[in-house]
Write an enzyme that holds these catalytic residues in place. Sequence first.
Site, mmCIF file in Angstrom:
data_model
loop_
_atom_site.group_PDB
_atom_site.id
_atom_site.type_symbol
_atom_site.label_atom_id
_atom_site.label_comp_id
_atom_site.label_asym_id
_atom_site.label_seq_id
_atom_site.Cartn_x
_atom_site.Cartn_y
_atom_site.Cartn_z
ATOM 1 N N LYS A 228 121.135 29.020 131.703
ATOM 2 C CA LYS A 228 121.498 27.735 131.045
ATOM 3 C C LYS A 228 121.426 26.604 132.065
ATOM 4 C CE LYS A 228 125.604 27.191 133.186
ATOM 5 N NZ LYS A 228 125.825 26.200 134.213
ATOM 6 N N ASP B 152 132.199 30.585 131.895
ATOM 7 C CA ASP B 152 130.869 30.303 131.343
ATOM 8 C C ASP B 152 130.338 31.400 130.430
ATOM 9 O OD1 ASP B 152 130.498 27.871 132.468
ATOM 10 O OD2 ASP B 152 129.078 28.516 134.009
HETATM 11 O O1 C5P Z 1 135.824 31.071 135.381
HETATM 12 P P1 C5P Z 1 135.108 31.505 136.589
HETATM 13 O O2 C5P Z 1 135.735 32.726 137.219
HETATM 14 O O3 C5P Z 1 133.650 31.670 136.426
HETATM 15 O O4 C5P Z 1 135.271 30.342 137.651
HETATM 16 C C1 C5P Z 1 134.986 30.513 139.030
HETATM 17 C C2 C5P Z 1 135.785 29.500 139.800
HETATM 18 O O5 C5P Z 1 135.280 28.177 139.536
HETATM 19 C C3 C5P Z 1 137.255 29.445 139.419
HETATM 20 O O6 C5P Z 1 138.009 30.356 140.170
HETATM 21 C C4 C5P Z 1 137.633 28.026 139.724
HETATM 22 O O7 C5P Z 1 137.883 27.894 141.109
HETATM 23 C C5 C5P Z 1 136.348 27.249 139.444
HETATM 24 N N1 C5P Z 1 136.342 26.639 138.100
HETATM 25 C C6 C5P Z 1 137.098 25.489 137.907
HETATM 26 N N2 C5P Z 1 137.092 24.899 136.662
HETATM 27 C C7 C5P Z 1 136.332 25.386 135.665
HETATM 28 C C8 C5P Z 1 135.550 26.541 135.867
HETATM 29 C C9 C5P Z 1 135.574 27.139 137.103
HETATM 30 O O8 C5P Z 1 137.791 25.010 138.809
HETATM 31 N N3 C5P Z 1 136.322 24.767 134.490
#
Ligand code: C5P
Length: 260
Positions: free
Chosen positions: A22, A147
């Site tokens: 994406k 995501d």
């Molecule tokens: O959700 P995911 O584990 O993929 O996110 C990885 C990291 O990216 C999170 O631990 C966070 O630090 C950051 N993140 C964020 N805000 C979001 C998505 C991700 O701060 N909306």
Amino acid sequence: MIVTTLLVPTNVSSATVAACAKINLTLDVLGRRDDGYHELRSLVVGVDLCDTVRCHPLDRPQLVVDCSESSLAGRDNLAYQAALEFAGHCGIDPALRIELDKVIPVGGGLGGGSSDAAATLRVCNHVWNAGLDRAELSRLGARLGSDVPLFFFLPSAVVTGRGEQVEPVSLCWSGWVLLIMAGPGVPTAEVYRAWRHTDTARLPADMDREVCAAAGAEELSGLLTNHLEAAVFRVSPRVARVYDELNRAGFGPLRVSGAG
Ligand code: C5P
């Protein structure tokens, strides 16, 4: 931009799924949340650059992930986590080998790992004949990463919250984008940590509608926005340098693809 999601039974119960990448056409960071995540509003579209996920049932309980990039094989892989999450949710003792053929660059903001996880949930649903609907798969996906849910709602969708709330939308434009991997992958968490409130001005609330209505590439490219761009450049001066050089050579308009 065409998104293909193949679900091809390769024998009675094995299956193969294409996991597309994406890009974020708009990405508005609304602020930091108490849980450490960032509140977003983003219009995402699928691109037909795909990994392939193949699942083969095994004779005895065992969960194995093989990957064309050996450093990504094993239990840390989101596809492994996805199969485990699915099995736990449905009370299944998993006996499955997952083969990942990686094409999407890692750490390029293209959501490759998340897409592999979504494809694995889809394929588990198929090989275990569990009958979960899209909303249930999306909820399971949200436990794996912010995501993951969006990949159940492509070709185009607006995501909000930390990215896990997804509303499918339709886009007038379809066409080509040139993806340039400007260096080694940039870790998502580092990019968000480097983001500052002052990086960019808030996008108007009706921006998504304007982007969806843009039919021509020129019109659309004038609307592309990514509020993590400055943070990506802070984390990776190399990406900033490549971006500047391409801009100076007249390759614009350029945008960073996501949080990497
Ligand atoms: O959700 P995911 O584990 O993929 O996110 C990885 C990291 O990216 C999170 O631990 C966070 O630090 C950051 N993140 C964020 N805000 C979001 C998505 C991700 O701060 N909306």
